[in-house]
Design an enzyme around this catalytic site. Structure first.
Site, PDB file in Angstrom:
ATOM      1  N   THR A  26      46.413  30.412  50.166  1.00 30.93           N
ATOM      2  CA  THR A  26      45.219  31.654  50.536  1.00 30.93           C
ATOM      3  C   THR A  26      44.042  31.352  49.531  1.00 30.93           C
ATOM      4  O   THR A  26      43.551  32.327  50.002  1.00 30.93           O
ATOM      5  CB  THR A  26      46.254  32.338  50.873  1.00 30.93           C
ATOM      6  OG1 THR A  26      47.334  32.647  49.062  1.00 30.93           O
ATOM      7  CG2 THR A  26      47.751  32.458  51.670  1.00 30.93           C
ATOM      8  N   SER A  74      44.047  33.825  39.519  1.00 31.41           N
ATOM      9  CA  SER A  74      44.599  35.440  39.282  1.00 31.41           C
ATOM     10  C   SER A  74      45.488  36.333  38.615  1.00 31.41           C
ATOM     11  O   SER A  74      45.321  36.155  37.585  1.00 31.41           O
ATOM     12  CB  SER A  74      45.346  35.640  41.278  1.00 31.41           C
ATOM     13  OG  SER A  74      44.968  37.026  41.566  1.00 31.41           O
ATOM     14  N   ASP A 104      41.612  38.598  37.464  1.00 29.81           N
ATOM     15  CA  ASP A 104      40.362  38.331  38.513  1.00 29.81           C
ATOM     16  C   ASP A 104      39.778  39.904  39.040  1.00 29.81           C
ATOM     17  O   ASP A 104      38.871  39.689  39.611  1.00 29.81           O
ATOM     18  CB  ASP A 104      40.281  37.616  39.289  1.00 29.81           C
ATOM     19  CG  ASP A 104      41.245  37.829  40.639  1.00 29.81           C
ATOM     20  OD1 ASP A 104      42.168  37.989  39.768  1.00 29.81           O
ATOM     21  OD2 ASP A 104      40.690  36.448  41.223  1.00 29.81           O
ATOM     22  N   GLU A 113      46.364  44.844  51.928  1.00 28.99           N
ATOM     23  CA  GLU A 113      47.482  44.399  52.293  1.00 28.99           C
ATOM     24  C   GLU A 113      48.511  43.989  50.495  1.00 28.99           C
ATOM     25  O   GLU A 113      48.572  44.609  49.750  1.00 28.99           O
ATOM     26  CB  GLU A 113      47.283  42.855  51.567  1.00 28.99           C
ATOM     27  CG  GLU A 113      46.687  42.346  50.603  1.00 28.99           C
ATOM     28  CD  GLU A 113      46.474  40.663  50.248  1.00 28.99           C
ATOM     29  OE1 GLU A 113      46.219  39.882  51.178  1.00 28.99           O
ATOM     30  OE2 GLU A 113      46.194  40.566  48.855  1.00 28.99           O
TER      31      GLU A 113
END
Length: 515
Positions: A37, A131, A293, A377
């Site tokens: 993803t 991330s 990030d 999300e």
């Protein structure tokens, strides 16, 4: 304040020299490039190494030439151990193919890559990040001309090309950066000022500055530090303190997570524990954080402690609509595993509700077409139409500070929403499994559940099979998705009935999948 935040130190520091060596000389055959993803990720060494970076960059160069994509490519990364080296290698390859590269001399947040693309200063980007994953991990993601995460068709092509170059590295072209600079293929630009200036289109910094509240911000050792510093200075936010400016690729100062690993996850109570303490002891009214990030957010408040991402998303969506922050938008977007309280908020405001598969790439088109008041999300990512089609943790932290400054504690505002719409009880459970079970669950279709009429005392209203299996009930739902990287099944569940009913949902989901 840095010493206070250091709090719980990890017992062992990472062997930086060993990881660096593994990046350039992995002990074993590097794994094939596989885009998930958010790009290709893996542990430094065979999971992610210099060859992965060079092969992906060569694949992107080939893609741009085949599709006649012109304009500079923004190349950079966050504060991870090998982010700068990854960016350098990518720049050398892209320039070796005659492409122009913007290479910043500082760590760069994910939303800034997106911001530069949608504002026309870059045609695409390569971003070195993993991330909030543990420090031993590294990754590389590609954003095309729409500024959002690349879709499946693009990532499949990049995968295909990159794996060809993994097998034939002699076909990868590159030039030293100095030579690229002399040829005019390499440039640096101001990447802070345009972003923080544009942020005032969405955020009321005057309201934050005028508030008597005290705000804490923690970059969690990540790329957002310089941007929070610039925001604080530009908008005169004397009541906002950046409580840690530590940047260390071992992330030694982050408290360990529940499983003993270091994760710079701003939605987890473990790495956020020092910030939670700062609001609970009254030092600050609000504490916000973004991951390395800066594409995810987290926050804690004096009254609510750590605020779950679902709660924050609901408060932000309601606030954005009521304050007309996003002009002409007509929907709230959420992923499959995100709270259905957003559905009720959307209905109250006469908005549509757009439910998409897990992954922010599914929001890109809607954000570009100015569809969303908020797209969010449950894993603490959000953005809005008219802004970046990437998750933006800096935007979220600033928006939450504005909400605190103008309307009160986030926890109180969430309680008002639940008093009006009902209280959802939500959880996610990771169930250990094996590859065979994962394949079986992944192959399930809605038709396989046509004889399923009731679960946990509620009538089944429909079943969705676009990303795992989601079963919708009258006042609740559950979703089962196999992990793409681990041998676990992720079970998400939510009910508006009771905590006991939530437990029953999880147990029923486990039994159904055991068949």
């Amino acid at each position: 304040m840095v010493s206070e935040l250091a709090g719980t130190l990890t017992k062992q520091k990472i062997d930086v020299d060993s990881l660096r060596k593994q990046f350039f000389e992995p002990n074993g055959t590097p794994v094939p490039v596989k885009f998930g993803t958010s790009g290709h990720r893996g542990s430094l060494g065979t999971g992610f190494c210099a060859l992965h970076a060079r092969a992906i960059a060569q694949a992107v160069a080939r893609l741009h030439k085949e599709q006649n994509i012109t304009g500079p490519i923004l190349v950079g990364g966050d504060t991870r151990l090998m982010s700068a080296d990854t960016a350098r290698l990518c720049a050398e390859v892209l320039c070796g193919n005659g492409l122009t590269v913007i290479l910043p001399d500082m760590p760069l947040p994910t939303p800034v890559f997106s911001f530069e693309i949608i504002n026309g200063r870059a045609s695409a980007s390569l971003n070195g990040t993993a991330s909030h994953n543990p420090p031993q991990d590294m990754g590389l993601k590609y954003n095309p001309s729409n500024g959002g995460p690349a879709d499946a068709s693009l990532t499949a092509l990049i995968e295909k090309y990159a794996n060809e170059y993994m097998k034939n590295p002699a076909e990868i072209k590159s030039v030293p950066l100095e030579e690229a600079r002399q040829k005019g293929l390499l440039r640096t630009v101001d990447l802070i000022t345009p972003y923080i200036t544009a942020l005032a289109r969405v955020i009321d910094f005057k309201a934050i500055a005028a508030s008597p509240l005290k705000f804490a911000v923690h970059p969690l050792g990540g790329s957002s530090l310089a941007f929070y510093e610039a925001i604080k200075e530009k908008y005169g936010l004397k009541n906002v303190e950046i409580v840690s400016k530590v940047q260390d690729p071992t992330f030694y100062f982050i408290p360990i997570d529940h499983d003993g690993k270091i994760r710079m996850d701003p939605s987890s109570k473990y790495p956020m524990s020092p910030l939670i303490k700062l609001v609970q002891d009254g030092t600050y009214d609000f504490a916000g954080a973004s991951d390395p990030d800066a594409d995810r957010f987290g926050c804690a408040t004096k009254k609510g402690g750590l605020i779950p991402p679902n709660h924050a998303l609901c408060v932000m969506a309601d606030y954005l609509y009521r304050h007309h922050k996003v002009r002409d938008a007509y929907s709230i977007g959420r992923t499959l595993g995100t709270t259905a309280l957003l559905d009720r908020i959307a209905e109250e405001h006469g908005l549509k509700l757009d439910e998409v598969n897990v992954g922010f790439k599914y929001f890109v088109e809607g954000i570009v077409k100015r569809k969303y008041v908020l797209a969010g999300e449950e894993s603490a990512g959000m953005s809005v139409s008219g802004w970046t089609p990437e998750k933006d943790g800096i935007l979220a932290v600033c928006l939450l500070m504005e909400i605190m400054a103008t309307e009160g504690d986030i926890a109180d505002l969430y309680d008002r929403l639940t008093a009006q719409h009902g209280t959802p009880y939500y959880t996610r459970v990771d169930v250990p499994t094996d590859e065979e079970t994962k394949k079986r669950v992944k192959a399930l279709k809605a038709a396989d559940f046509e004889n399923l009429h009731q679960v946990a005392g509620e009538r089944v209203t429909r079943v969705r099979d676009t990303d795992g299996i989601k079963v919708y009930l009258q006042s609740s739902w559950f979703l089962v998705r196999p992990s793409g990287t681990e041998n676990i099944l992720k079970i998400y569940a939510e009910t508006f009935i009771s905590p006991k009913h939530l437990d029953a949902l999880i147990e029923q989901a486990k039994k159904l999948l055991a068949k």
